[in-house]
Design a protein around this motif. Structure first.
Motif, PDB file in Angstrom:
ATOM      1  N   VAL A  52      32.508 -37.266 -52.035  1.00  0.00           N
ATOM      2  CA  VAL A  52      31.376 -36.895 -52.880  1.00  0.00           C
ATOM      3  C   VAL A  52      31.899 -36.504 -54.261  1.00  0.00           C
ATOM      4  O   VAL A  52      32.613 -35.510 -54.404  1.00  0.00           O
ATOM      5  CB  VAL A  52      30.587 -35.717 -52.270  1.00  0.00           C
ATOM      6  CG1 VAL A  52      29.424 -35.331 -53.184  1.00  0.00           C
ATOM      7  CG2 VAL A  52      30.083 -36.078 -50.873  1.00  0.00           C
ATOM      8  N   VAL A  54      31.230 -34.905 -57.590  1.00  0.00           N
ATOM      9  CA  VAL A  54      30.243 -33.956 -58.116  1.00  0.00           C
ATOM     10  C   VAL A  54      30.224 -34.039 -59.638  1.00  0.00           C
ATOM     11  O   VAL A  54      31.237 -33.772 -60.296  1.00  0.00           O
ATOM     12  CB  VAL A  54      30.566 -32.521 -57.667  1.00  0.00           C
ATOM     13  CG1 VAL A  54      29.505 -31.554 -58.207  1.00  0.00           C
ATOM     14  CG2 VAL A  54      30.633 -32.446 -56.148  1.00  0.00           C
ATOM     15  N   ARG A  56      27.178 -32.771 -61.348  1.00  0.00           N
ATOM     16  CA  ARG A  56      26.258 -31.717 -61.799  1.00  0.00           C
ATOM     17  C   ARG A  56      27.027 -30.456 -62.174  1.00  0.00           C
ATOM     18  O   ARG A  56      27.723 -29.883 -61.341  1.00  0.00           O
ATOM     19  CB  ARG A  56      25.255 -31.397 -60.698  1.00  0.00           C
ATOM     20  CG  ARG A  56      24.138 -32.399 -60.544  1.00  0.00           C
ATOM     21  CD  ARG A  56      23.305 -32.065 -59.310  1.00  0.00           C
ATOM     22  NE  ARG A  56      23.082 -30.636 -59.163  1.00  0.00           N
ATOM     23  CZ  ARG A  56      22.749 -30.054 -58.001  1.00  0.00           C
ATOM     24  NH1 ARG A  56      22.622 -30.782 -56.909  1.00  0.00           N
ATOM     25  NH2 ARG A  56      22.559 -28.745 -57.946  1.00  0.00           N
ATOM     26  N   LEU A  59      26.163 -27.344 -60.060  1.00  0.00           N
ATOM     27  CA  LEU A  59      26.774 -27.340 -58.736  1.00  0.00           C
ATOM     28  C   LEU A  59      28.265 -27.048 -58.840  1.00  0.00           C
ATOM     29  O   LEU A  59      28.816 -26.312 -58.010  1.00  0.00           O
ATOM     30  CB  LEU A  59      26.539 -28.676 -58.031  1.00  0.00           C
ATOM     31  CG  LEU A  59      27.130 -28.808 -56.622  1.00  0.00           C
ATOM     32  CD1 LEU A  59      26.685 -27.662 -55.723  1.00  0.00           C
ATOM     33  CD2 LEU A  59      26.748 -30.154 -56.007  1.00  0.00           C
ATOM     34  N   LEU A  82      34.647 -33.872 -53.438  1.00  0.00           N
ATOM     35  CA  LEU A  82      34.594 -33.191 -52.149  1.00  0.00           C
ATOM     36  C   LEU A  82      34.873 -34.217 -51.065  1.00  0.00           C
ATOM     37  O   LEU A  82      34.227 -35.269 -51.025  1.00  0.00           O
ATOM     38  CB  LEU A  82      33.217 -32.571 -51.907  1.00  0.00           C
ATOM     39  CG  LEU A  82      32.624 -31.717 -53.034  1.00  0.00           C
ATOM     40  CD1 LEU A  82      31.212 -31.272 -52.648  1.00  0.00           C
ATOM     41  CD2 LEU A  82      33.506 -30.527 -53.331  1.00  0.00           C
ATOM     42  N   LEU A 178      26.779 -26.304 -49.674  1.00  0.00           N
ATOM     43  CA  LEU A 178      26.612 -27.757 -49.773  1.00  0.00           C
ATOM     44  C   LEU A 178      25.404 -28.241 -48.991  1.00  0.00           C
ATOM     45  O   LEU A 178      24.741 -29.206 -49.387  1.00  0.00           O
ATOM     46  CB  LEU A 178      27.886 -28.455 -49.293  1.00  0.00           C
ATOM     47  CG  LEU A 178      29.149 -28.151 -50.121  1.00  0.00           C
ATOM     48  CD1 LEU A 178      30.356 -28.869 -49.546  1.00  0.00           C
ATOM     49  CD2 LEU A 178      28.948 -28.514 -51.592  1.00  0.00           C
ATOM     50  N   GLU A 181      22.342 -27.316 -51.077  1.00  0.00           N
ATOM     51  CA  GLU A 181      22.243 -28.154 -52.279  1.00  0.00           C
ATOM     52  C   GLU A 181      21.964 -29.614 -51.951  1.00  0.00           C
ATOM     53  O   GLU A 181      21.894 -30.453 -52.856  1.00  0.00           O
ATOM     54  CB  GLU A 181      23.536 -28.042 -53.091  1.00  0.00           C
ATOM     55  CG  GLU A 181      23.765 -26.683 -53.725  1.00  0.00           C
ATOM     56  CD  GLU A 181      22.791 -26.380 -54.847  1.00  0.00           C
ATOM     57  OE1 GLU A 181      22.389 -27.324 -55.567  1.00  0.00           O
ATOM     58  OE2 GLU A 181      22.420 -25.209 -55.018  1.00  0.00           O
ATOM     59  N   VAL A 183      23.892 -31.706 -50.389  1.00  0.00           N
ATOM     60  CA  VAL A 183      25.085 -32.553 -50.445  1.00  0.00           C
ATOM     61  C   VAL A 183      25.401 -33.147 -49.077  1.00  0.00           C
ATOM     62  O   VAL A 183      25.845 -34.294 -48.965  1.00  0.00           O
ATOM     63  CB  VAL A 183      26.290 -31.741 -50.966  1.00  0.00           C
ATOM     64  CG1 VAL A 183      27.574 -32.560 -50.895  1.00  0.00           C
ATOM     65  CG2 VAL A 183      26.034 -31.267 -52.390  1.00  0.00           C
ATOM     66  N   MET A 184      25.142 -32.372 -48.014  1.00  0.00           N
ATOM     67  CA  MET A 184      25.435 -32.861 -46.668  1.00  0.00           C
ATOM     68  C   MET A 184      24.424 -32.288 -45.681  1.00  0.00           C
ATOM     69  O   MET A 184      23.759 -31.285 -45.960  1.00  0.00           O
ATOM     70  CB  MET A 184      26.862 -32.499 -46.262  1.00  0.00           C
ATOM     71  CG  MET A 184      27.160 -31.025 -46.188  1.00  0.00           C
ATOM     72  SD  MET A 184      28.938 -30.703 -45.935  1.00  0.00           S
ATOM     73  CE  MET A 184      28.875 -28.971 -45.421  1.00  0.00           C
ATOM     74  N   LEU A 191      32.858 -29.571 -44.982  1.00  0.00           N
ATOM     75  CA  LEU A 191      33.829 -29.799 -46.055  1.00  0.00           C
ATOM     76  C   LEU A 191      35.241 -29.675 -45.503  1.00  0.00           C
ATOM     77  O   LEU A 191      35.572 -28.700 -44.835  1.00  0.00           O
ATOM     78  CB  LEU A 191      33.626 -28.790 -47.189  1.00  0.00           C
ATOM     79  CG  LEU A 191      34.633 -28.911 -48.339  1.00  0.00           C
ATOM     80  CD1 LEU A 191      34.489 -30.249 -49.057  1.00  0.00           C
ATOM     81  CD2 LEU A 191      34.464 -27.762 -49.318  1.00  0.00           C
TER      82      LEU A 191
END
Length: 220
Positions: A52, A54, A56, A59, A82, A178, A181, A183-184, A191
Motif C-alpha cells: 500500500v 500511502v 495522503r 494519513l 505499508l 489502518l 482509515e 486501508v485494510m 500490518l
C-alpha cells in the motif's frame, strides 16, 4: 550489471532515517521497485502480501503519530509503503484465497488443487504446526513479507534510491488505525512492516559489518 556493481549497491545502501523532502522518485522508478516486490518468491507461491503506497498527508501524519520508528521518514520520504500480511483466516489450507491462488493465478486443475491443498494441510498441521497457535501462524505469514521487502530495498539501492525498513510501531494500535482509515479489512490483513523510499538528506559513514569468515560457515 556486474557483480562488483551489485556489491557496491549493497555497500551504498543505508537505513535512511531522514530524507530530502524536496526530492521525489520518478513514478517509473517506483513502479520498478514495487515490481521487484511483486515478483518475489513466497512459500508455496501464495503471495500473502499487499503493498500500500500511502500518498495522503493526513494519513502519513497519523501513521507518524502511531509509529515511533517512522518519526523521521513518514513525512520526508518520497514514497511510504505499508506491507500488509494476510491473516491466518485467509491462509488456511482450505481458505478461498488459497483456491484462488492455486487455480486462478497458478492455473492448476481441480485435481492438482486437491493434491496441493493436501500437502499444504500437512505442512500447516504437522511440519510447522501452524494451526495450533494463531500467533505463530501470523508470524510465519509475516516472515514471507520480508522477502519482497529485501528485494525492493536492494532494487532501490541498485538505482541509487534510499530506503528504510520500519517495524517500530504498536501492532494493535496501527492495525486499528489502518482499519479505521479504510486501508485494510478487519480479520483479512495485518500490518507486517513499513518501508520508506526517497533520497537521503545527508551522507552516511561507511557501512560496518562483521567479517565474512565470521558470518559464513562451510560444512564438508
Amino acid at each position: 550489471m556486474k557483480k562488483k556493481d551489485i556489491l557496491e549497491a549493497y555497500r551504498w545502501r543505508q537505513a535512511t532515517k531522514a530524507f530530502d523532502a524536496d526530492r521525489k522518485i520518478k513514478e517509473e522508478d517506483m513502479e520498478f521497485i514495487l515490481e521487484t516486490g511483486r515478483l518475489s518468491p513466497s512459500s508455496f507461491g501464495f503471495e500473502p502480501w499487499q503493498f500500500v503506497v500511502v500518498r495522503r498527508e493526513d494519513l502519513l501524519q497519523k501513521i507518524k503519530d502511531h509509529a515511533w520508528g517512522a518519526q523521521g521518514q513518514a513525512l520526508t520520504a518520497s514514497h511510504f509503503v505499508l506491507i500488509l500480511a494476510r491473516t491466518p483466516k485467509a491462509m488456511r489450507y482450505d481458505a478461498d484465497y488459497i483456491r484462488h491462488i492455486v487455480t486462478g493465478v497458478q492455473g492448476r486443475t481441480e485435481e492438482e488443487y486437491a493434491q496441493r491443498v493436501k500437502r499444504v494441510q500437512e505442512f500447516q498441521e504437522n511440519d510447522y504446526r501452524l494451526l495450533d497457535d494463531e500467533r505463530v501462524f501470523q508470524e510465519w505469514i509475516k516472515r514471507q513479507t520480508y522477502i519482497p521487502l529485501g528485494n525492493m530495498m536492494t532494487a532501490a539501492a541498485q538505482i541509487e534510491i534510499d530506503s528504510c525498513p520500519i517495524e517500530g510501531f504498536n501492532q494493535e494500535e496501527i492495525d486499528e488505525l489502518l482499519i479505521s482509515e479504510g486501508v485494510m479489512e478487519r480479520g483479512e490483513w495485518s500490518l507486517s512492516v513499513m518501508v520508506a523510499f526517497g533520497y537521503r538528506a545527508r551522507d552516511f559513514a561507511p557501512k560496518t559489518r562483521r567479517d565474512f569468515n565470521e558470518v559464513v560457515k562451510y560444512i564438508g
